[in-house]
Enzyme design. Structure first.
Site, PDB file in Angstrom:
ATOM      1  N   SER A  56      -5.758  -7.043  -9.987  1.00  0.00           N
ATOM      2  CA  SER A  56      -5.616  -6.518  -8.627  1.00  0.00           C
ATOM      3  C   SER A  56      -4.500  -7.246  -7.885  1.00  0.00           C
ATOM      4  O   SER A  56      -3.981  -8.258  -8.357  1.00  0.00           O
ATOM      5  CB  SER A  56      -6.943  -6.704  -7.873  1.00  0.00           C
ATOM      6  OG  SER A  56      -7.878  -5.760  -8.301  1.00  0.00           O
ATOM      7  N   MET A  57      -4.204  -6.742  -6.688  1.00  0.00           N
ATOM      8  CA  MET A  57      -3.196  -7.412  -5.854  1.00  0.00           C
ATOM      9  C   MET A  57      -3.667  -8.847  -5.604  1.00  0.00           C
ATOM     10  O   MET A  57      -4.837  -9.074  -5.287  1.00  0.00           O
ATOM     11  CB  MET A  57      -3.048  -6.658  -4.527  1.00  0.00           C
ATOM     12  CG  MET A  57      -2.392  -5.303  -4.701  1.00  0.00           C
ATOM     13  SD  MET A  57      -2.228  -4.401  -3.148  1.00  0.00           S
ATOM     14  CE  MET A  57      -3.803  -3.555  -3.063  1.00  0.00           C
TER      15      MET A  57
ATOM     16  N   GLN B 168     -12.116   3.762   0.271  1.00  0.00           N
ATOM     17  CA  GLN B 168     -11.860   4.372  -1.033  1.00  0.00           C
ATOM     18  C   GLN B 168     -13.133   5.014  -1.588  1.00  0.00           C
ATOM     19  O   GLN B 168     -13.126   6.169  -2.030  1.00  0.00           O
ATOM     20  CB  GLN B 168     -11.341   3.299  -2.008  1.00  0.00           C
ATOM     21  CG  GLN B 168     -11.064   3.829  -3.398  1.00  0.00           C
ATOM     22  CD  GLN B 168      -9.863   4.757  -3.440  1.00  0.00           C
ATOM     23  OE1 GLN B 168      -8.791   4.358  -3.009  1.00  0.00           O
ATOM     24  NE2 GLN B 168     -10.033   5.961  -3.954  1.00  0.00           N
TER      25      GLN B 168
ATOM     26  N   ASP C 193      -9.975   1.157 -12.781  1.00  0.00           N
ATOM     27  CA  ASP C 193      -9.009   0.604 -11.820  1.00  0.00           C
ATOM     28  C   ASP C 193      -8.180  -0.432 -12.591  1.00  0.00           C
ATOM     29  O   ASP C 193      -8.530  -0.793 -13.721  1.00  0.00           O
ATOM     30  CB  ASP C 193      -9.781  -0.047 -10.652  1.00  0.00           C
ATOM     31  CG  ASP C 193      -8.879  -0.651  -9.580  1.00  0.00           C
ATOM     32  OD1 ASP C 193      -7.693  -0.261  -9.503  1.00  0.00           O
ATOM     33  OD2 ASP C 193      -9.359  -1.518  -8.811  1.00  0.00           O
TER      34      ASP C 193
ATOM     35  N   HIS D 203     -13.469  -2.244  -0.830  1.00  0.00           N
ATOM     36  CA  HIS D 203     -12.554  -1.171  -0.421  1.00  0.00           C
ATOM     37  C   HIS D 203     -13.407   0.039  -0.011  1.00  0.00           C
ATOM     38  O   HIS D 203     -13.440   1.061  -0.697  1.00  0.00           O
ATOM     39  CB  HIS D 203     -11.653  -0.818  -1.614  1.00  0.00           C
ATOM     40  CG  HIS D 203     -10.421  -0.032  -1.242  1.00  0.00           C
ATOM     41  ND1 HIS D 203     -10.099   0.310   0.049  1.00  0.00           N
ATOM     42  CD2 HIS D 203      -9.421   0.484  -2.024  1.00  0.00           C
ATOM     43  CE1 HIS D 203      -8.960   0.995   0.046  1.00  0.00           C
ATOM     44  NE2 HIS D 203      -8.533   1.105  -1.192  1.00  0.00           N
TER      45      HIS D 203
ATOM     46  N   SER E  86       0.825  -1.208   0.000  1.00  0.00           N
ATOM     47  CA  SER E  86       0.000   0.000   0.000  1.00  0.00           C
ATOM     48  C   SER E  86       0.855   1.253   0.000  1.00  0.00           C
ATOM     49  O   SER E  86       1.908   1.276   0.631  1.00  0.00           O
ATOM     50  CB  SER E  86      -0.876   0.023   1.258  1.00  0.00           C
ATOM     51  OG  SER E  86      -1.456   1.296   1.425  1.00  0.00           O
TER      52      SER E  86
ATOM     53  N   ARG F 298      -5.726  -4.271   6.099  1.00  0.00           N
ATOM     54  CA  ARG F 298      -5.760  -4.555   4.663  1.00  0.00           C
ATOM     55  C   ARG F 298      -5.324  -6.007   4.485  1.00  0.00           C
ATOM     56  O   ARG F 298      -4.175  -6.360   4.767  1.00  0.00           O
ATOM     57  CB  ARG F 298      -4.820  -3.625   3.887  1.00  0.00           C
ATOM     58  CG  ARG F 298      -4.532  -4.155   2.495  1.00  0.00           C
ATOM     59  CD  ARG F 298      -3.834  -3.181   1.593  1.00  0.00           C
ATOM     60  NE  ARG F 298      -4.733  -2.113   1.209  1.00  0.00           N
ATOM     61  CZ  ARG F 298      -4.497  -1.283   0.197  1.00  0.00           C
ATOM     62  NH1 ARG F 298      -3.382  -1.392  -0.508  1.00  0.00           N
ATOM     63  NH2 ARG F 298      -5.349  -0.329  -0.110  1.00  0.00           N
TER      64      ARG F 298
ATOM     65  N   CYS G  53      -8.744   4.941  -8.462  1.00  0.00           N
ATOM     66  CA  CYS G  53      -8.335   4.856  -7.043  1.00  0.00           C
ATOM     67  C   CYS G  53      -6.827   4.923  -6.874  1.00  0.00           C
ATOM     68  O   CYS G  53      -6.348   5.217  -5.784  1.00  0.00           O
ATOM     69  CB  CYS G  53      -8.887   3.579  -6.431  1.00  0.00           C
ATOM     70  SG  CYS G  53      -8.429   2.095  -7.342  1.00  0.00           S
ATOM     71  N   LEU G  54      -6.083   4.638  -7.937  1.00  0.00           N
ATOM     72  CA  LEU G  54      -4.624   4.572  -7.929  1.00  0.00           C
ATOM     73  C   LEU G  54      -4.145   3.383  -7.063  1.00  0.00           C
ATOM     74  O   LEU G  54      -4.807   3.092  -6.084  1.00  0.00           O
ATOM     75  CB  LEU G  54      -3.968   5.879  -7.456  1.00  0.00           C
ATOM     76  CG  LEU G  54      -4.363   7.163  -8.204  1.00  0.00           C
ATOM     77  CD1 LEU G  54      -3.616   8.360  -7.578  1.00  0.00           C
ATOM     78  CD2 LEU G  54      -4.092   7.077  -9.693  1.00  0.00           C
TER      79      LEU G  54
ATOM     80  N   ARG H  61      -8.727  10.583   0.670  1.00  0.00           N
ATOM     81  CA  ARG H  61      -8.672   9.355   1.474  1.00  0.00           C
ATOM     82  C   ARG H  61      -8.455   9.739   2.939  1.00  0.00           C
ATOM     83  O   ARG H  61      -9.122   9.245   3.832  1.00  0.00           O
ATOM     84  CB  ARG H  61      -7.513   8.455   0.995  1.00  0.00           C
ATOM     85  CG  ARG H  61      -7.762   7.719  -0.307  1.00  0.00           C
ATOM     86  CD  ARG H  61      -8.843   6.685  -0.176  1.00  0.00           C
ATOM     87  NE  ARG H  61      -8.530   5.700   0.854  1.00  0.00           N
ATOM     88  CZ  ARG H  61      -7.723   4.646   0.701  1.00  0.00           C
ATOM     89  NH1 ARG H  61      -7.166   4.408  -0.470  1.00  0.00           N
ATOM     90  NH2 ARG H  61      -7.504   3.801   1.696  1.00  0.00           N
TER      91      ARG H  61
ATOM     92  N   ARG I 130      -1.124   4.805  -0.565  1.00  0.00           N
ATOM     93  CA  ARG I 130      -2.146   5.722  -0.061  1.00  0.00           C
ATOM     94  C   ARG I 130      -2.757   5.301   1.273  1.00  0.00           C
ATOM     95  O   ARG I 130      -2.914   6.128   2.178  1.00  0.00           O
ATOM     96  CB  ARG I 130      -3.313   5.866  -1.070  1.00  0.00           C
ATOM     97  CG  ARG I 130      -3.043   6.851  -2.172  1.00  0.00           C
ATOM     98  CD  ARG I 130      -3.663   6.345  -3.453  1.00  0.00           C
ATOM     99  NE  ARG I 130      -2.962   5.152  -3.841  1.00  0.00           N
ATOM    100  CZ  ARG I 130      -1.849   5.176  -4.581  1.00  0.00           C
ATOM    101  NH1 ARG I 130      -1.380   6.285  -5.038  1.00  0.00           N
ATOM    102  NH2 ARG I 130      -1.217   4.054  -4.875  1.00  0.00           N
ATOM    103  N   THR I 131      -3.128   4.040   1.384  1.00  0.00           N
ATOM    104  CA  THR I 131      -3.853   3.611   2.590  1.00  0.00           C
ATOM    105  C   THR I 131      -2.965   3.764   3.820  1.00  0.00           C
ATOM    106  O   THR I 131      -3.370   4.311   4.840  1.00  0.00           O
ATOM    107  CB  THR I 131      -4.354   2.166   2.408  1.00  0.00           C
ATOM    108  OG1 THR I 131      -5.172   2.152   1.235  1.00  0.00           O
ATOM    109  CG2 THR I 131      -5.157   1.701   3.606  1.00  0.00           C
TER     110      THR I 131
ATOM    111  N   ASN J  87     -13.101  -5.403  -6.304  1.00  0.00           N
ATOM    112  CA  ASN J  87     -13.392  -4.869  -4.961  1.00  0.00           C
ATOM    113  C   ASN J  87     -13.901  -3.414  -4.993  1.00  0.00           C
ATOM    114  O   ASN J  87     -14.748  -3.029  -4.189  1.00  0.00           O
ATOM    115  CB  ASN J  87     -12.167  -5.005  -4.027  1.00  0.00           C
ATOM    116  CG  ASN J  87     -10.837  -4.645  -4.677  1.00  0.00           C
ATOM    117  OD1 ASN J  87     -10.804  -4.100  -5.782  1.00  0.00           O
ATOM    118  ND2 ASN J  87      -9.739  -4.940  -3.998  1.00  0.00           N
TER     119      ASN J  87
HETATM  120  N1  NVA Z   1      -8.429  -3.337  -7.214  1.00  0.00           N
HETATM  121  C1  NVA Z   1      -7.143  -2.887  -6.712  1.00  0.00           C
HETATM  122  C2  NVA Z   1      -7.327  -1.668  -5.877  1.00  0.00           C
HETATM  123  C3  NVA Z   1      -6.040  -1.080  -5.343  1.00  0.00           C
HETATM  124  C4  NVA Z   1      -6.273   0.114  -4.471  1.00  0.00           C
HETATM  125  C5  NVA Z   1      -6.485  -3.999  -5.927  1.00  0.00           C
HETATM  126  O1  NVA Z   1      -7.180  -4.665  -5.148  1.00  0.00           O
HETATM  127  O2  NVA Z   1      -5.288  -4.223  -6.112  1.00  0.00           O
HETATM  128  N1   CP Z   2      -6.060   3.393  -3.538  1.00  0.00           N
HETATM  129  C1   CP Z   2      -5.348   2.692  -2.628  1.00  0.00           C
HETATM  130  O1   CP Z   2      -5.873   2.036  -1.737  1.00  0.00           O
HETATM  131  O2   CP Z   2      -3.993   2.790  -2.780  1.00  0.00           O
HETATM  132  P1   CP Z   2      -2.902   1.916  -2.031  1.00  0.00           P
HETATM  133  O3   CP Z   2      -3.079   0.487  -2.512  1.00  0.00           O
HETATM  134  O4   CP Z   2      -1.579   2.488  -2.441  1.00  0.00           O
HETATM  135  O5   CP Z   2      -3.140   1.990  -0.559  1.00  0.00           O
END
Ligand code: NVA
Ligand code: CP
Length: 305
Positions: free
Chosen positions: A226-227, A133, A222, A130, A52, A103, A262-263, A290, A54-55, A161
């Site tokens: 995703s992760m 967000q 987005d 999320h 992460s 998270r 959302c970045l 955020r 931003r979070t 998400n």
């Molecule tokens: N959908 C993305 C959002 C990241 C903030 C993820 O879960 O990786």
């Molecule tokens: N948008 C968001 O949650 O960014 P991070 O994954 O960098 O926290």
């Protein structure tokens, strides 16, 4: 009774609007550099099983500026569910800290944390949703438009998400929400059904982005992988052909639409550098908000308002 924030729907419509008002208030105080530390002496444990920027930064900075202290606990510190059972760490952390932010991969892990912890738990993203967000996003839209009436949000990309939290938001505030995604990448059917059943939001699933974006106030996208799905990235580039948010798609709205993400963004994949850098783009306002939206949520959960 402690309260958690695991889904947008954990707050009522009034509570969501109150959170936006609080976010605005605290944002103003921060801008004026006013001394405002209602959380002095409080601590927040932040559990991260995924990466992460931003979070972590927004929660840690926001909590500090409200007078508290936040602890970063990375994947090596707490291996949730492997080194230690979720129900055990939940009770241990709650003996030290006033609030937990997590998270994680499995949504069930935040549900379990919340069940076993005697302090509030805030969801900082799971495979399912999320919520912080989308609270920040809706607050950002409110700031830009001045109101939330007649709002059409078109999300283009993976039914992930982020989409699930938009659908939960649509259960609380009226939105014309369209998810334009490839057929194989649709959002969770039960979450779609719940959003429709709430009765005041129009919910559409489309597989044609060009038609979907017509009249959009917001075009949102987005990452396609995703992760936790990064090994599928190459296949997804093929599967999501035609779903990139580029200048042409922004023009197809036929309106002065805003662009949101959302970045982190993968330029050249789900969108282009040109769109991210355009006048329509409000991605950095989203990122900033955020912190303010989360501060609003934390103040509500910690009974400071
Ligand atoms: N959908 C993305 C959002 C990241 C903030 C993820 O879960 O990786
Ligand atoms: N948008 C968001 O949650 O960014 P991070 O994954 O960098 O926290």
């Amino acid at each position: 009774m402690k309260r958690d924030f695991l889904h947008v729907t954990d707050f009522s419509t009034d509570e969501i609007l109150e959170t936006f008002a609080l976010a605005r208030e605290v944002k103003e105080k921060f801008r004026r550099r006013e001394h405002y530390q209602p959380l002095a002496g409080q601590t927040m444990a932040m559990i991260f099983a995924k990466p992460s920027a931003r979070t972590r930064i927004s929660f840690e900075t926001g909590f500090f500026r409200l007078g508290g202290h936040a602890l970063y606990l990375g994947p090596q510190d707490i291996s949730l569910g492997t080194r230690e059972a979720v129900k055990d760490i939940a009770r241990v952390i709650a003996r030290y800290n006033d609030v937990i932010m997590a998270r994680v991969f499995a949504h069930d892990h935040v549900l379990k944390l919340a069940h076993y912890a005697s302090v509030p738990v805030v969801n900082g993203l799971t495979d399912y949703n999320h919520p912080c967000q989308i609270m920040a996003d809706m607050f950002t839209i409110l700031e830009h438009r001045g109101h939330l009436d007649d709002l059409k949000v078109v999300y283009v990309g993976d039914g992930n998400n982020i989409v699930h939290s938009w659908l939960r938001m649509a259960q609380r505030l009226p939105i014309h929400f369209v998810c334009a995604c490839p057929e194989r990448y649709q959002p969770d059917a039960e979450t779609v059904a719940l959003a429709r059943e709430a009765g005041f939001s129009a919910i559409e699933i489309s597989h044609d982005p060009v038609t979907a974006v017509k009249g959009a106030d917001i075009v949102y996208t987005d990452v396609w992988a995703s992760m936790g799905q990064k090994e599928e990235a190459e296949q997804r580039k093929i599967d999501f052909r035609g779903f990139q948010v580029d200048d042409q798609l922004m023009e197809a709205t036929g309106k002065d639409s805003l662009f949101m993400h959302c970045l982190p963004v993968e330029r050249g994949i789900e969108t282009t550098d040109s769109v991210v850098e355009s006048h329509a783009s409000i991605v950095f306002d989203q990122a900033e908000n955020r912190m303010h939206a989360q501060n609003g949520i934390l103040l509500k959960l910690l009974h400071k308002s």
